[in-house]
Design a protein around this motif. Structure first.
Motif, PDB file in Angstrom:
ATOM      1  N   CYS A 149      28.691  35.496  30.693  1.00  0.00           N
ATOM      2  CA  CYS A 149      27.571  35.888  31.592  1.00  0.00           C
ATOM      3  C   CYS A 149      27.098  34.632  32.508  1.00  0.00           C
ATOM      4  CB  CYS A 149      26.511  36.492  30.860  1.00  0.00           C
ATOM      5  SG  CYS A 149      27.040  38.193  30.198  1.00  0.00           S
ATOM      6  N   LEU A 150      28.044  34.057  33.023  1.00  0.00           N
ATOM      7  CA  LEU A 150      27.843  32.871  34.150  1.00  0.00           C
ATOM      8  C   LEU A 150      27.876  33.258  35.396  1.00  0.00           C
ATOM      9  CD1 LEU A 150      29.803  29.927  31.809  1.00  0.00           C
ATOM     10  CD2 LEU A 150      27.323  30.655  31.486  1.00  0.00           C
ATOM     11  N   VAL A 151      26.689  32.814  36.115  1.00  0.00           N
ATOM     12  CA  VAL A 151      26.749  32.874  37.415  1.00  0.00           C
ATOM     13  C   VAL A 151      27.868  32.018  38.334  1.00  0.00           C
ATOM     14  CG1 VAL A 151      25.502  32.567  39.630  1.00  0.00           C
ATOM     15  CG2 VAL A 151      24.145  33.409  37.609  1.00  0.00           C
ATOM     16  N   ALA A 152      28.373  32.796  39.176  1.00  0.00           N
ATOM     17  CA  ALA A 152      29.644  32.096  39.986  1.00  0.00           C
ATOM     18  C   ALA A 152      29.343  32.002  41.364  1.00  0.00           C
ATOM     19  CB  ALA A 152      31.034  32.977  39.715  1.00  0.00           C
ATOM     20  N   GLY A 153      29.913  30.991  42.067  1.00  0.00           N
ATOM     21  CA  GLY A 153      29.981  30.981  43.660  1.00  0.00           C
ATOM     22  C   GLY A 153      31.381  30.810  43.852  1.00  0.00           C
ATOM     23  N   PHE A 154      31.448  31.283  45.384  1.00  0.00           N
ATOM     24  CA  PHE A 154      32.682  30.925  46.086  1.00  0.00           C
ATOM     25  C   PHE A 154      32.696  31.345  47.821  1.00  0.00           C
ATOM     26  CE2 PHE A 154      32.563  35.157  43.999  1.00  0.00           C
ATOM     27  CZ  PHE A 154      32.650  35.976  45.216  1.00  0.00           C
ATOM     28  N   THR A 155      33.374  30.618  48.181  1.00  0.00           N
ATOM     29  CA  THR A 155      33.569  31.005  49.879  1.00  0.00           C
ATOM     30  C   THR A 155      34.384  32.330  49.978  1.00  0.00           C
ATOM     31  OG1 THR A 155      33.320  28.606  50.294  1.00  0.00           O
ATOM     32  CG2 THR A 155      34.270  29.990  52.055  1.00  0.00           C
ATOM     33  N   HIS A 165      29.223  32.287  52.160  1.00  0.00           N
ATOM     34  CA  HIS A 165      29.419  31.842  50.723  1.00  0.00           C
ATOM     35  C   HIS A 165      28.511  32.831  49.828  1.00  0.00           C
ATOM     36  CE1 HIS A 165      29.394  28.988  47.378  1.00  0.00           C
ATOM     37  NE2 HIS A 165      28.234  28.901  47.182  1.00  0.00           N
ATOM     38  N   ARG A 166      29.251  33.110  48.533  1.00  0.00           N
ATOM     39  CA  ARG A 166      28.513  34.030  47.765  1.00  0.00           C
ATOM     40  C   ARG A 166      28.175  33.539  46.506  1.00  0.00           C
ATOM     41  NH1 ARG A 166      29.359  39.376  49.589  1.00  0.00           N
ATOM     42  NH2 ARG A 166      30.111  39.265  51.677  1.00  0.00           N
ATOM     43  N   ILE A 167      26.945  34.073  46.045  1.00  0.00           N
ATOM     44  CA  ILE A 167      26.685  33.835  44.591  1.00  0.00           C
ATOM     45  C   ILE A 167      26.706  34.916  43.875  1.00  0.00           C
ATOM     46  CG2 ILE A 167      24.750  32.620  42.943  1.00  0.00           C
ATOM     47  CD1 ILE A 167      26.192  30.711  44.820  1.00  0.00           C
ATOM     48  N   VAL A 168      27.197  35.369  42.877  1.00  0.00           N
ATOM     49  CA  VAL A 168      27.287  36.549  42.168  1.00  0.00           C
ATOM     50  C   VAL A 168      27.151  36.368  40.832  1.00  0.00           C
ATOM     51  CG1 VAL A 168      28.876  37.301  43.901  1.00  0.00           C
ATOM     52  CG2 VAL A 168      29.722  36.440  41.779  1.00  0.00           C
ATOM     53  N   GLU A 169      26.958  37.584  40.052  1.00  0.00           N
ATOM     54  CA  GLU A 169      26.922  37.724  38.725  1.00  0.00           C
ATOM     55  C   GLU A 169      28.208  38.542  38.347  1.00  0.00           C
ATOM     56  OE1 GLU A 169      23.484  39.766  37.865  1.00  0.00           O
ATOM     57  OE2 GLU A 169      22.072  37.972  38.433  1.00  0.00           O
ATOM     58  N   PRO A 170      29.284  37.995  37.692  1.00  0.00           N
ATOM     59  CA  PRO A 170      30.625  38.547  37.631  1.00  0.00           C
ATOM     60  C   PRO A 170      30.393  39.308  36.492  1.00  0.00           C
ATOM     61  CG  PRO A 170      30.592  36.309  37.634  1.00  0.00           C
ATOM     62  CD  PRO A 170      29.320  36.415  37.497  1.00  0.00           C
ATOM     63  N   HIS A 171      30.947  40.694  36.476  1.00  0.00           N
ATOM     64  CA  HIS A 171      30.978  41.711  35.451  1.00  0.00           C
ATOM     65  C   HIS A 171      31.928  42.107  34.894  1.00  0.00           C
ATOM     66  CE1 HIS A 171      26.615  41.946  36.187  1.00  0.00           C
ATOM     67  NE2 HIS A 171      26.475  42.935  35.471  1.00  0.00           N
ATOM     68  N   ARG A 172      33.042  42.102  36.131  1.00  0.00           N
ATOM     69  CA  ARG A 172      34.689  42.813  35.429  1.00  0.00           C
ATOM     70  C   ARG A 172      35.484  42.430  36.421  1.00  0.00           C
ATOM     71  NH1 ARG A 172      34.982  49.215  34.577  1.00  0.00           N
ATOM     72  NH2 ARG A 172      34.108  49.137  37.120  1.00  0.00           N
ATOM     73  N   LEU A 173      36.722  41.894  35.894  1.00  0.00           N
ATOM     74  CA  LEU A 173      37.870  41.734  36.665  1.00  0.00           C
ATOM     75  C   LEU A 173      38.807  42.967  36.543  1.00  0.00           C
ATOM     76  CD1 LEU A 173      38.849  38.074  35.138  1.00  0.00           C
ATOM     77  CD2 LEU A 173      38.355  38.506  37.589  1.00  0.00           C
ATOM     78  N   ILE A 174      39.416  43.318  37.756  1.00  0.00           N
ATOM     79  CA  ILE A 174      40.200  44.335  37.874  1.00  0.00           C
ATOM     80  C   ILE A 174      41.710  44.134  38.496  1.00  0.00           C
ATOM     81  CG2 ILE A 174      40.115  46.892  39.104  1.00  0.00           C
ATOM     82  CD1 ILE A 174      37.215  46.502  39.397  1.00  0.00           C
ATOM     83  N   LEU A 175      42.684  44.477  38.010  1.00  0.00           N
ATOM     84  CA  LEU A 175      43.996  44.596  38.412  1.00  0.00           C
ATOM     85  C   LEU A 175      44.236  45.826  39.092  1.00  0.00           C
ATOM     86  CD1 LEU A 175      46.576  42.839  39.067  1.00  0.00           C
ATOM     87  CD2 LEU A 175      47.371  43.669  36.961  1.00  0.00           C
ATOM     88  N   LYS A 176      44.405  46.059  40.473  1.00  0.00           N
ATOM     89  CA  LYS A 176      44.689  47.157  40.995  1.00  0.00           C
ATOM     90  C   LYS A 176      45.717  46.953  42.149  1.00  0.00           C
ATOM     91  CE  LYS A 176      43.880  51.638  42.214  1.00  0.00           C
ATOM     92  NZ  LYS A 176      43.904  52.747  41.207  1.00  0.00           N
ATOM     93  N   GLY A 177      46.970  47.754  41.945  1.00  0.00           N
ATOM     94  CA  GLY A 177      48.058  47.460  42.956  1.00  0.00           C
ATOM     95  C   GLY A 177      48.359  46.415  43.037  1.00  0.00           C
ATOM     96  N   ARG A 178      48.623  45.426  41.980  1.00  0.00           N
ATOM     97  CA  ARG A 178      49.148  44.170  42.013  1.00  0.00           C
ATOM     98  C   ARG A 178      48.165  43.111  42.605  1.00  0.00           C
ATOM     99  NH1 ARG A 178      55.683  43.885  43.238  1.00  0.00           N
ATOM    100  NH2 ARG A 178      56.438  45.057  41.719  1.00  0.00           N
ATOM    101  N   GLN A 179      46.969  43.804  42.832  1.00  0.00           N
ATOM    102  CA  GLN A 179      45.967  42.871  43.458  1.00  0.00           C
ATOM    103  C   GLN A 179      44.690  42.470  42.465  1.00  0.00           C
ATOM    104  OE1 GLN A 179      45.924  40.950  46.111  1.00  0.00           O
ATOM    105  NE2 GLN A 179      47.704  41.886  47.115  1.00  0.00           N
ATOM    106  N   TRP A 180      44.228  41.359  42.290  1.00  0.00           N
ATOM    107  CA  TRP A 180      42.988  41.034  41.311  1.00  0.00           C
ATOM    108  C   TRP A 180      41.647  41.330  42.174  1.00  0.00           C
ATOM    109  CZ3 TRP A 180      42.865  41.148  36.206  1.00  0.00           C
ATOM    110  CH2 TRP A 180      43.817  40.670  35.527  1.00  0.00           C
TER     111      TRP A 180
END
Length: 317
Positions: A149-155, A165-180
Motif C-alpha cells: 500500500c505504497l503511493v506510486a508516481g510515473f510519467t 505525471h500521475r500520483i496514484v494508489e496502486p490496487h491491482r496488477l492485471i494481465l490482459k491480452g499479453r498487456q500489463w
C-alpha cells in the motif's frame, strides 16, 4: 503473486511450529503489515493461524491442526504448478520458484514421474516476442506498491499521446491480452483508472507514504472482460483473399471464417474502435479488405494512402 505467497506461508507453517512475522516479511520481500494481512486471509479461508506474543512468540498453526495431504489431489497440485509456470513466462518471481519446489516436494516419489508429465502438458506463454526486459523493473516496483500500500508516481502517455505525471494508489496488477495494466486510484482525477505499463516511464514508489485500500468499484471487476469501454466497440466485416485463409484462421479461428462464392473468406467481429484496431487491420496488408462499416473502410483507405505517400516521397528524394 499473492496466491503463491499465501500457499508458501501455509506450507511453512505446516512444516514449522512457529515463524516470526519479520522473518516471513524478509523472506517474501514485503512489509510486516502485508504478512499480517495474509495471515488474516488464511484465517478467513478456514486454516486457524495463531499469533503468540512474547520474546519467543511468532505465528503458528493452532495446536493439533493438520492439513490433510489429500485436501489437494495430484491433478490439483499439477494445475497450480502449471499456473505458476505460465505466470513465470512474463513475471519472474523467486517466490513462485520456491513454491513450485515445495509443491514438488510433497508429491510421493512413486508418483513423481506421472506428476512431472502432468505439469508439462500445458504451458501458457504470455511473454512477448521481443522480450520484457524493460517491463520487469516496473512490475517489481508496482507489485511492492500494491502489496505494501505504497503511493506510486510515473510519467504517463495516454492513447492520444498526451504526457502527464500521475500520483496514484496502486490496487491491482492485471494481465490482459499479453498487456500489463495497473488499476489504481488517481489522486489527480480522484477516481480509479487503468494505466498500461508500456505507456509508463520513470516509475517510482514512496516507501514513506502509505494509503488505505479503497473498495474497487463493482463495474471494474475485469475478469473475462475487456479493459476498453464496451460502448466504443463496433461491428465490422473483413474479406480475406482466397490464398490468405491461413492468416484469418490464425487470428480469428477456423470457426469464424465464412466462405464466399468467389473463394474469399469473410470474418465478422466487434472490437473497440481505436488506433489499435486501425493498426491491426493495416497489419494484414493487401490480404484483407474492410467491407463494413463504410466509415472504417474509408479510414483504413485514407491511412493506406498516407503510407504510400511516405514511401513515394522517399523514392523521389
Amino acid at each position: 503473486m499473492k496466491l503463491g505467497r499465501l500457499l508458501s506461508i501455509i506450507i511453512l507453517l505446516l512444516n514449522r511450529r512457529m515463524v516470526q512475522a519479520k522473518e516471513l516479511a524478509e523472506r517474501f520481500e514485503v512489509s510486516v503489515r502485508t504478512i499480517y494481512r495474509d495471515i488474516d486471509a488464511i484465517n478467513r479461508a478456514g486454516i486457524p493461524v495463531v499469533t503468540y506474543q512474547g520474546t519467543n512468540g511468532g505465528i503458528g498453526l493452532a495446536e493439533g491442526y493438520r492439513l490433510d495431504r489429500n485436501v489437494l489431489t495430484n491433478d490439483e497440485l499439477a494445475a497450480i504448478i502449471t499456473a505458476l509456470q505460465s505466470i513465470a513466462t512474463t513475471y519472474g518471481s523467486e517466490q513462485n520458484l520456491q513454491l513450485m519446489e515445495k509443491i514438488n516436494s510433497v508429491v510421493p516419489s512413486s508418483s513423481s514421474e506421472d506428476f512431472r508429465h502432468k505439469t508439462n502438458r500445458v504451458l501458457i506463454d504470455h511473454s512477448p516476442w521481443d522480450g520484457n526486459e524493460s517491463l520487469q523493473p516496473k512490475l517489481v516496483l508496482l507489485k511492492e506498491a500494491v502489496d505494501s500500500c505504497l503511493v506510486a508516481g510515473f510519467t504517463y502517455s495516454n492513447a492520444s499521446g498526451e504526457i502527464s505525471h500521475r500520483i496514484v494508489e496502486p490496487h491491482r496488477l492485471i494481465l490482459k491480452g499479453r498487456q500489463w495494466y495497473l488499476q489504481a486510484y488517481c489522486l489527480e482525477k480522484m477516481e480509479f483508472r487503468l494505466f498500461k505499463l508500456k505507456r509508463m516511464k520513470d516509475v517510482t514508489i514512496d516507501r514513506e507514504q502509505t494509503f488505505s485500500r479503497r473498495e474497487l468499484p463493482a463495474q471494474d471487476s475485469l475478469a473475462g472482460k475487456t479493459v476498453n469501454e464496451p460502448s466504443t466497440a463496433i461491428e465490422f466485416i473483413l474479406r480475406f483473399q482466397a490464398d490468405s485463409r491461413h492468416l484469418a484462421q490464425e487470428y480469428f479461428g477456423i470457426e469464424e471464417l465464412v466462405p464466399t462464392a468467389d473463394g474469399s473468406w469473410q470474418v465478422k467481429k466487434a472490437y473497440p474502435e481505436d488506433e489499435w484496431l486501425y493498426s491491426f487491420i493495416l497489419g494484414f496488408g493487401h490480404h484483407v479488405e474492410v467491407l463494413e462499416p463504410l466509415h472504417l473502410r474509408e479510414t483504413i483507405a485514407s491511412r493506406a494512402e498516407q503510407i504510400v505517400k511516405i514511401y513515394r516521397n522517399e523514392q523521389a528524394t
